[in-house]
Design an enzyme around this catalytic site. Sequence first.
Site, PDB file in Angstrom:
ATOM      1  N   TYR A 281       1.210  -0.930  -0.011  1.00 14.98           N
ATOM      2  CA  TYR A 281      -0.177   0.192   0.007  1.00 14.98           C
ATOM      3  C   TYR A 281       0.832   1.053   0.140  1.00 14.98           C
ATOM      4  O   TYR A 281       1.924   1.180   0.485  1.00 14.98           O
ATOM      5  CB  TYR A 281      -0.888  -0.310   0.477  1.00 14.98           C
ATOM      6  CG  TYR A 281      -1.151  -0.996   1.497  1.00 14.98           C
ATOM      7  CD1 TYR A 281      -3.750  -0.886   0.584  1.00 14.98           C
ATOM      8  CD2 TYR A 281      -1.469  -2.244   1.686  1.00 14.98           C
ATOM      9  CE1 TYR A 281      -4.402  -2.051   1.449  1.00 14.98           C
ATOM     10  CE2 TYR A 281      -2.451  -3.028   1.666  1.00 14.98           C
ATOM     11  CZ  TYR A 281      -3.614  -2.825   1.327  1.00 14.98           C
ATOM     12  OH  TYR A 281      -5.085  -4.302   1.111  1.00 14.98           O
ATOM     13  N   HIS A 289      -6.776   1.398  -2.476  1.00 14.10           N
ATOM     14  CA  HIS A 289      -6.786  -0.287  -1.930  1.00 14.10           C
ATOM     15  C   HIS A 289      -4.939  -1.056  -3.043  1.00 14.10           C
ATOM     16  O   HIS A 289      -4.085   0.305  -3.020  1.00 14.10           O
ATOM     17  CB  HIS A 289      -7.765  -0.644  -3.234  1.00 14.10           C
ATOM     18  CG  HIS A 289      -8.563  -0.312  -3.381  1.00 14.10           C
ATOM     19  ND1 HIS A 289      -9.672  -1.431  -2.379  1.00 14.10           N
ATOM     20  CD2 HIS A 289      -9.225  -0.126  -3.412  1.00 14.10           C
ATOM     21  CE1 HIS A 289     -10.309  -1.362  -2.392  1.00 14.10           C
ATOM     22  NE2 HIS A 289     -10.544  -0.245  -2.908  1.00 14.10           N
ATOM     23  N   LYS A 325      -4.384  -4.824  -9.579  1.00 15.05           N
ATOM     24  CA  LYS A 325      -3.450  -4.698  -8.774  1.00 15.05           C
ATOM     25  C   LYS A 325      -2.150  -5.180 -10.732  1.00 15.05           C
ATOM     26  O   LYS A 325      -2.075  -5.622 -11.100  1.00 15.05           O
ATOM     27  CB  LYS A 325      -3.373  -5.241  -7.354  1.00 15.05           C
ATOM     28  CG  LYS A 325      -4.186  -5.332  -6.258  1.00 15.05           C
ATOM     29  CD  LYS A 325      -3.862  -5.955  -5.511  1.00 15.05           C
ATOM     30  CE  LYS A 325      -4.772  -5.076  -4.405  1.00 15.05           C
ATOM     31  NZ  LYS A 325      -6.386  -5.253  -4.492  1.00 15.05           N
TER      32      LYS A 325
END
Length: 380
Positions: A281, A289, A325
């Site tokens: 993070y 997120h 991601k």
Amino acid sequence: MSKNHEVYKDALPISLAYPLPPIILTNPLTWIPYIYRYLFRKTPRQVQWQCQLHESDLSCVVTDSEAIKKFWTSGFFGKGNLSRSEPTWHTRTKRSLGLLGFDEDLVAEEVTARRRFQRKQFKAQRAYRENRARERQLLLENGKPIPASLEEDAELPEYLTKSLKDFSRVSENPYHITSVPNVEHLQLTFPEAFFLASLGVLRINYENPNFELLPILKLFANIVANSVALTHDYSLQQSHEDPIIEPDNKFLTELAAYFYFRQQGWVVKNGTKFSVDFLLYKKGPVFSHAEFAILLIPCVGNKQKYNMQWHEVHCLNRVIAQVKKSLILCYVQCPSIEDFNKIWKNQASMNEWDWAESVLRQYLIRCVTLRRWVPSRNRD
């Protein structure tokens, strides 16, 4: 400064200096405490919190409420054992019993649930209006009158206008509970506990008095090496001798990567939910997120104990891409067995933390970003 930035302003649970008092240039009286604090500054006393080692689940447990708050708000260390991330069980339970108001002390899970409910309700209202518009158009094409229920300004049905508060009525409290004890504790992984202990803010307590004689690094490595869940060798669980610690010990490789990413300024959290080792993070789970998912690949020399097949890599990469991601393959280059044993056996002649630093310095981290190629997005 927003509320979250004020609450989570500290990156680590350590105090470097007392903050200076506010100063107003047009008010000379505010200069006196400012100058006094600046000239006669004192180093804050570091508080060392306590935790209990749990061998069975490879974690350290923190039960002190002040320590839990400090570790979470200053670096996002650990997770609540009864919560998804931040320890919020106590607040949620009190609200479910009617001891807290509907909008009082909202926690992250509750804010997320309310946003999801609002989005779901908005989509339901939009679909309802679109269906009524199509029905109204068909009636106009057939020359039939439009009933009042299909008019553009007609009211929505009651089930589409109810708020979350209408669906969240507090159940009756038959036992008339007026207070709820906080039974939730904070779980720290071994890398997190070692990192905090190296900062001097955490003391690890042991049920076994023999553990006090071992350095924390060696103790955690021994526990992980003896773990039935990791070795699948139940005979090791009954052995009281020190196990053979290899350079690619799971704890040592995770610790080397954890220190590396923490030193880069990332907030490192466990990534089991997405089948990886770590999540990175930028500021913390409260703000955004995770941006990257880290998969550790230990290497000793030119060899790896486990080589992932391409279909496994693609499956994992697809999962990570679906949650917005980027997958990073983190190659942890471990020292050779000879070099590792030479340093590992040199523990008795060195300070605990100097020895731990010399061990971790033998590990080299290399990162490779892996992205899924999508033809519609990568035409150029």
